[in-house]
Design an enzyme around this catalytic site. Structure first.
Site, mmCIF file in Angstrom:
data_model
loop_
_atom_site.group_PDB
_atom_site.id
_atom_site.type_symbol
_atom_site.label_atom_id
_atom_site.label_comp_id
_atom_site.label_asym_id
_atom_site.label_seq_id
_atom_site.Cartn_x
_atom_site.Cartn_y
_atom_site.Cartn_z
ATOM 1 N N CYS A 1 -1.307 4.772 1.413
ATOM 2 C CA CYS A 1 -2.443 4.667 0.478
ATOM 3 C C CYS A 1 -3.553 4.084 1.315
ATOM 4 O O CYS A 1 -3.303 3.894 2.610
ATOM 5 C CB CYS A 1 -2.037 3.685 -0.375
ATOM 6 S SG CYS A 1 -1.718 1.857 0.063
ATOM 7 N N GLU B 1 4.893 -0.202 4.468
ATOM 8 C CA GLU B 1 4.092 -0.202 5.635
ATOM 9 C C GLU B 1 3.602 -1.637 6.055
ATOM 10 O O GLU B 1 3.437 -2.049 7.382
ATOM 11 C CB GLU B 1 2.784 0.698 5.713
ATOM 12 C CG GLU B 1 3.250 2.266 5.405
ATOM 13 C CD GLU B 1 3.275 2.428 3.764
ATOM 14 O OE1 GLU B 1 2.664 3.394 3.429
ATOM 15 O OE2 GLU B 1 3.635 1.696 2.955
ATOM 16 N N HIS C 1 3.912 -3.182 0.269
ATOM 17 C CA HIS C 1 4.295 -1.913 0.606
ATOM 18 C C HIS C 1 5.088 -1.779 1.972
ATOM 19 O O HIS C 1 5.017 -2.866 2.682
ATOM 20 C CB HIS C 1 3.120 -0.923 0.689
ATOM 21 C CG HIS C 1 2.332 -0.633 -0.459
ATOM 22 N ND1 HIS C 1 1.280 0.254 -0.735
ATOM 23 C CD2 HIS C 1 2.416 -1.445 -1.802
ATOM 24 C CE1 HIS C 1 0.961 0.195 -1.903
ATOM 25 N NE2 HIS C 1 1.304 -0.998 -2.359
ATOM 26 N N CYS D 1 -2.623 0.561 2.996
ATOM 27 C CA CYS D 1 -1.914 0.663 4.004
ATOM 28 C C CYS D 1 -2.540 1.605 5.474
ATOM 29 O O CYS D 1 -2.218 1.182 6.550
ATOM 30 C CB CYS D 1 -0.566 1.444 3.894
ATOM 31 S SG CYS D 1 0.548 0.335 2.651
#
Length: 143
Positions: free
Chosen positions: A77, A49, A47, A80
């Site tokens: 999410c 992040e 992801h 993260c």
């Protein structure tokens, strides 16, 4: 947020969900950047992040990112958000809310869970229309 939007657009151009993130020091220096790439990397943790946090840790020579803020185009999410807590970030700024999976105020508010040993300030809605628009356009084109 402008740079995070550029990173998100780049991910979208590569057919990844358009999310971009960066880590900024208190002095305003960008020390980490990332854009979604789980498909290209064959990595469910890739992801934006996580990639920005990894790069920041490498840049600063420490996985603890005290004095830094994560800026991301979409509400993180749970994975993260937990990584932000573990990195000991000072703060988190995000654009669009994620009503289904957002873990920083929408579906849950992980950074504020009382049993965690670190808490960070957070705010959402920064350039939310532009951030949400990138996602809406991406998914509309896929349908």
């Amino acid at each position: 947020m402008d740079r995070a939007l550029e990173l998100a657009a780049g991910a979208g151009a590569l057919r990844e969900v358009p999310v971009g993130a960066l880590v900024v020091t208190a002095e305003g220096r960008i020390v980490g950047e990332g854009s979604n790439s789980p498909c290209a990397r064959h990595d469910p943790t890739a992801h934006a992040e996580i990639l920005a946090l990894r790069t920041a840790g490498q840049t600063l020579g420490n996985y603890r990112l005290q004095g830094c803020v994560l800026v991301v185009t979409l509400e993180p999410c749970a994975m993260c958000a937990a990584a932000c807590v573990h990195a000991r970030l000072d703060g988190l700024v995000y654009g669009a809310c994620d009503r289904l999976a957002g873990a920083v105020g929408s579906a849950t508010d992980l950074p504020d869970w009382p049993f965690l040993n670190h808490h960070l300030w957070h705010m959402g809605g920064v350039r939310s229309s532009r951030c949400a628009g990138l996602l809406q356009d991406f998914f509309a084109a896929r349908r």
